[in-house]
Design a protein around this motif. Structure first.
Motif, mmCIF file in Angstrom:
data_model
loop_
_atom_site.group_PDB
_atom_site.id
_atom_site.type_symbol
_atom_site.label_atom_id
_atom_site.label_comp_id
_atom_site.label_asym_id
_atom_site.label_seq_id
_atom_site.Cartn_x
_atom_site.Cartn_y
_atom_site.Cartn_z
ATOM 1 N N GLU A 72 0.841 -1.198 0.000
ATOM 2 C CA GLU A 72 0.000 0.000 0.000
ATOM 3 C C GLU A 72 0.872 1.242 0.000
ATOM 4 O O GLU A 72 2.055 1.182 0.368
ATOM 5 C CB GLU A 72 -0.913 -0.003 1.229
ATOM 6 N N PRO A 73 0.297 2.372 -0.416
ATOM 7 C CA PRO A 73 1.089 3.608 -0.448
ATOM 8 C C PRO A 73 1.503 4.059 0.941
ATOM 9 O O PRO A 73 0.969 3.586 1.946
ATOM 10 C CB PRO A 73 0.146 4.619 -1.102
ATOM 11 N N ASP A 74 2.475 4.971 0.967
ATOM 12 C CA ASP A 74 2.890 5.570 2.229
ATOM 13 C C ASP A 74 3.469 4.525 3.183
ATOM 14 O O ASP A 74 3.233 4.559 4.390
ATOM 15 C CB ASP A 74 1.691 6.291 2.871
ATOM 16 N N THR A 75 4.218 3.597 2.625
ATOM 17 C CA THR A 75 4.884 2.577 3.441
ATOM 18 C C THR A 75 6.288 3.070 3.788
ATOM 19 O O THR A 75 7.040 3.466 2.907
ATOM 20 C CB THR A 75 4.999 1.248 2.661
ATOM 21 N N SER A 76 6.616 3.074 5.064
ATOM 22 C CA SER A 76 7.955 3.531 5.446
ATOM 23 C C SER A 76 8.440 2.784 6.672
ATOM 24 O O SER A 76 7.654 2.185 7.409
ATOM 25 C CB SER A 76 7.968 5.043 5.717
ATOM 26 N N ILE A 77 9.743 2.830 6.856
ATOM 27 C CA ILE A 77 10.362 2.211 8.026
ATOM 28 C C ILE A 77 11.546 3.083 8.436
ATOM 29 O O ILE A 77 12.189 3.690 7.587
ATOM 30 C CB ILE A 77 10.840 0.772 7.691
ATOM 31 N N THR A 125 4.884 23.142 6.991
ATOM 32 C CA THR A 125 5.219 22.181 5.957
ATOM 33 C C THR A 125 4.582 22.605 4.642
ATOM 34 O O THR A 125 3.371 22.652 4.516
ATOM 35 C CB THR A 125 4.726 20.772 6.345
ATOM 36 N N ARG A 126 5.437 22.906 3.675
ATOM 37 C CA ARG A 126 4.939 23.470 2.422
ATOM 38 C C ARG A 126 4.392 22.406 1.480
ATOM 39 O O ARG A 126 3.340 22.547 0.886
ATOM 40 C CB ARG A 126 6.080 24.235 1.745
ATOM 41 N N TRP A 127 5.133 21.310 1.345
ATOM 42 C CA TRP A 127 4.748 20.273 0.401
ATOM 43 C C TRP A 127 4.004 19.189 1.166
ATOM 44 O O TRP A 127 4.606 18.358 1.818
ATOM 45 C CB TRP A 127 5.986 19.708 -0.284
ATOM 46 N N LYS A 128 2.691 19.208 1.046
ATOM 47 C CA LYS A 128 1.867 18.308 1.846
ATOM 48 C C LYS A 128 0.757 17.760 0.951
ATOM 49 O O LYS A 128 0.080 18.535 0.270
ATOM 50 C CB LYS A 128 1.263 19.108 3.002
ATOM 51 N N TYR A 129 0.559 16.434 0.968
ATOM 52 C CA TYR A 129 -0.454 15.832 0.107
ATOM 53 C C TYR A 129 -1.334 14.894 0.931
ATOM 54 O O TYR A 129 -0.890 14.322 1.922
ATOM 55 C CB TYR A 129 0.210 15.039 -1.033
ATOM 56 N N ASP A 130 -2.579 14.742 0.475
ATOM 57 C CA ASP A 130 -3.505 13.867 1.186
ATOM 58 C C ASP A 130 -3.264 12.403 0.872
ATOM 59 O O ASP A 130 -3.544 11.519 1.681
ATOM 60 C CB ASP A 130 -4.953 14.230 0.832
ATOM 61 N N ASP A 131 -2.799 12.139 -0.337
ATOM 62 C CA ASP A 131 -2.482 10.752 -0.679
ATOM 63 C C ASP A 131 -1.285 10.733 -1.623
ATOM 64 O O ASP A 131 -0.858 11.771 -2.128
ATOM 65 C CB ASP A 131 -3.694 10.033 -1.288
ATOM 66 N N GLY A 132 -0.763 9.546 -1.831
ATOM 67 C CA GLY A 132 0.429 9.427 -2.662
ATOM 68 C C GLY A 132 0.282 8.318 -3.679
ATOM 69 O O GLY A 132 -0.649 7.507 -3.617
ATOM 70 N N PRO A 133 1.220 8.272 -4.622
ATOM 71 C CA PRO A 133 1.146 7.242 -5.662
ATOM 72 C C PRO A 133 1.615 5.889 -5.147
ATOM 73 O O PRO A 133 2.340 5.809 -4.163
ATOM 74 C CB PRO A 133 2.116 7.781 -6.723
ATOM 75 N N PHE A 134 1.175 4.851 -5.808
ATOM 76 C CA PHE A 134 1.675 3.522 -5.456
ATOM 77 C C PHE A 134 1.473 2.583 -6.642
ATOM 78 O O PHE A 134 0.385 2.504 -7.205
ATOM 79 C CB PHE A 134 0.940 2.943 -4.246
ATOM 80 N N THR A 135 2.529 1.889 -6.997
ATOM 81 C CA THR A 135 2.449 0.884 -8.059
ATOM 82 C C THR A 135 3.039 -0.411 -7.536
ATOM 83 O O THR A 135 4.229 -0.457 -7.220
ATOM 84 C CB THR A 135 3.253 1.319 -9.309
#
Lengths: 68, 229
Positions: free
Chosen positions: A53-58, B76-86
């Motif tokens: 899923e997106p926003d995965t970090s460690i 925080t200037r660069w802020k997004y509600d969601d991000g990409p994912f593949t």
């Protein structure tokens, strides 16, 4: 990347991020710490392959060190 | 300097008369935390005299940078509600993987900065920091079989000394080669890329990064390791 920027980065929602507790400008390791470089890269590749899923970090637990 | 305040001193570390890219964070930290940092630094140095253990010093610098570079939410200037994912379509062991860093590496003898900036040295670059922030993002192609001694690094946004000694601290070309040899990744793309992260973030996001993505896709990249400094 270095964890010193985590506060600025997580709000940008990158898909996958490995943070290291390293000093700025040395995200992989201190110079010639091949063992740490390999470890960090393996963790990144593992995340690339296993994240679901997106926003995965460690945040890796190891502290910055110099190569012996 | 006579009559100089502590605040003027720490300000001078960040693109001032005493620029120090490892400790420029003290300006961000503010006067009181910076005072505490210096006091703790001296105390820890005193310990090192007896123990030889530098780990506390490393941690002190790391913790100082972490505190100074962690902005309050509202800043925080660069802020997004969601991000990409593949998700990966197949195992990494079957994929061609590329490497892109913001470390400012370049091939010796080739341009190392946007043409409109000229060829500043690293030290000169720190005196023209605003120009980098406005400049067109600058991408260098680096053959992954290039020896370390043919690789330069120019990036006035961070302390490049570690990157100069060992590229793998920020651009892990050698470690990626090993991953390919081991079969962890199918193939390491023969050209890696590096750009000067200190650049116009708006131009990077809107114009250049999409073009770079198309470029590496045309070179067969199926996945990428990105290493920001």
């Amino acid at each position: 990347m270095s964890n010193v920027f985590r506060g600025r980065v997580v709000v940008q929602k990158p898909s996958r991020t490995v943070f290291t507790q390293h000093i700025m400008g040395r995200p992989m390791s201190a110079p010639f710490d091949n063992e740490r470089q390999t470890y960090v890269l393996r963790e990144a590749l593992k995340m690339l392959e296993t994240a679901t899923e997106p926003d995965t970090s460690i945040v890796l637990p190891e502290k910055y060190r110099v190569a012996l | 300097m006579p009559g100089e305040t502590f605040k003027e001193y720490i300000d001078s570390l960040s693109y001032g008369s005493r620029t120090d890219l490892l400790f420029k964070f003290l300006k961000n930290a503010g006067e009181e935390p910076a005072e505490q940092f210096v006091q703790t630094l001296l105390r820890e140095l005193g310990e090192v005299v007896d123990t030889g253990d530098l780990s506390h010093l490393f941690n002190l610098i790391y913790e100082g940078q972490l505190a100074a570079y962690s902005p309050p939410d509202e800043e925080t200037r660069w802020k997004y509600d969601d991000g990409p994912f593949t998700p990966l379509p197949k195992p990494l062991s079957e994929m061609r993987v590329g490497l892109l860093t913001s470390s400012g590496h370049y091939v010796e003898g080739e341009p190392h900065a946007p043409p409109e900036l000229g060829e500043y040295t690293q030290e000169e670059g720190t005196k023209h920091i605003g120009e980098y922030g406005r400049a067109k993002p600058f991408l260098s192609a680096v053959p992954v079989d290039l020896p370390q001694e043919k690789l330069g690094v120019h990036q006035p946004g961070y302390d490049i000394r570690a990157a100069q000694k060992d590229r793998n601290t920020v651009m892990p070309i050698d470690r990626m080669q090993e991953m390919a040899a081991e079969g962890v990744i199918g193939e390491f793309a023969e050209t890696a890329y590096s750009f000067i992260g200190l650049t116009s973030q708006i131009r990077l996001t809107r114009e250049d990064a999409p073009q770079w993505a198309e470029r590496v896709k045309s070179e067969g990249w199926e996945a990428a390791v990105l290493v920001p400094v």
